[in-house]
Design a protein around this motif. Structure first.
Motif, mmCIF file in Angstrom:
data_model
loop_
_atom_site.group_PDB
_atom_site.id
_atom_site.type_symbol
_atom_site.label_atom_id
_atom_site.label_comp_id
_atom_site.label_asym_id
_atom_site.label_seq_id
_atom_site.Cartn_x
_atom_site.Cartn_y
_atom_site.Cartn_z
ATOM 1 N N ARG A 149 -21.196 -23.075 58.008
ATOM 2 C CA ARG A 149 -22.064 -24.236 58.339
ATOM 3 C C ARG A 149 -23.200 -24.327 59.002
ATOM 4 N N SER A 176 -25.639 -27.023 53.223
ATOM 5 C CA SER A 176 -24.770 -27.375 51.965
ATOM 6 C C SER A 176 -23.313 -27.319 52.008
ATOM 7 N N ARG A 200 -21.476 -28.353 54.726
ATOM 8 C CA ARG A 200 -21.206 -29.197 55.437
ATOM 9 C C ARG A 200 -20.534 -30.548 54.586
ATOM 10 N N PRO A 201 -19.331 -30.949 54.796
ATOM 11 C CA PRO A 201 -18.858 -32.084 54.178
ATOM 12 C C PRO A 201 -19.548 -33.366 54.581
ATOM 13 N N GLU A 202 -19.567 -34.254 53.706
ATOM 14 C CA GLU A 202 -20.273 -35.735 54.194
ATOM 15 C C GLU A 202 -19.379 -36.252 55.491
ATOM 16 N N GLY A 203 -20.205 -36.469 56.375
ATOM 17 C CA GLY A 203 -19.816 -36.975 57.478
ATOM 18 C C GLY A 203 -19.716 -36.099 58.752
ATOM 19 N N ALA A 204 -19.888 -34.566 58.365
ATOM 20 C CA ALA A 204 -20.008 -33.742 59.362
ATOM 21 C C ALA A 204 -21.090 -33.709 60.360
ATOM 22 N N ARG A 205 -20.741 -33.615 61.762
ATOM 23 C CA ARG A 205 -21.729 -33.620 62.554
ATOM 24 C C ARG A 205 -21.315 -32.282 63.580
#
Length: 218
Positions: free
Chosen positions: A174, A179, A181-186
């Motif tokens: 990641r 691409s 990385r899921p939504e919300g990944a930081r």
């Protein structure tokens, strides 16, 4: 003690660079140089001018330290740019160095680098603790802060480290491929520090647990 990078698409960037030359180990222990390598891994390539903007140091100072890092293979010139505005990039996603060496010079330089990295970890963790009140509830609850007292053999400790690395490995891609990385990944820093407790005499009674916030015991 690895540090994550963010290689550019199409780059054939090695996973890690291993430092064994005492001169390279001492050179990398400089705080600004560690900062520059970390920034290049996360936000590079960039020029010395951009490095100065990110660090608050002068362009001349950043340029000098980037050249020192290039001398020992930690950074290199990236394609593009002209004259003094040449961009730099990290040569690998992680930095490794010997945990043990029969060579006294290597051992001393490696220990000094490990100490410098530990100080850097402490500063960053302290800063994160000072600012965590700004985080959303879900991130405050998800963060980990605590330690465990275990009784292990050297072989068991090494095996534990291998299993922890295996758990983290699936998430490494990641860093270079947004691409994935899921939504919300930081970005999250995961520290792996395990050391022999020399404060407790061998064979003496020791506590069965260690310190952790109450919220993490729930």
């Amino acid at each position: 003690m690895p540090e994550i990078s963010d290689p550019q698409p199409g780059d054939e960037q090695p996973r890690s660079i291993r430092l064994t030359d005492p001169r390279a180990l001492r050179a990398y222990a400089h705080p600004l140089r560690m900062t520059l390598v970390g920034l290049l891994r996360a936000n590079g390539p960039f020029t010395a001018t951009r490095a100065a903007e990110l660090t608050g140091e002068s362009v001349a100072s950043c340029s000098y330290h980037l050249r020192i890092l290039a001398k020992y293979g930690l950074v290199e010139e990236a394609p593009g740019g002209r004259g003094r505005e040449k961009p730099w990039r990290a040569t690998a996603r992680y930095t490794e160095w010997p945990e043990y060496s029969e060579d006294a010079a290597v051992s001393q330089a490696a220990d000094a680098l490990s100490a410098a990295i530990a100080e850097r970890y402490f500063e960053r963790v302290t800063r994160a603790m000072e600012n965590r009140h700004r985080l959303p509830k879900e991130w405050r609850e998800a963060e980990q802060f605590g330690d465990s007292l275990l009784h292990l053999t050297p072989e068991e400790l090494a095996g534990l480290g291998e299993r922890i690395n295996a758990l983290l490995l699936p998430y490494e891609a990641r860093a270079s491929d947004p691409s994935l990385r899921p939504e919300g990944a930081r970005p999250v820093i995961v520290l792996r520090i395990a050391y022999l407790d020399q404060d407790t005499p061998e064979g003496a009674d020791s506590p069965g647990g260690a310190d952790a916030p109450e919220s993490e015991e729930e």
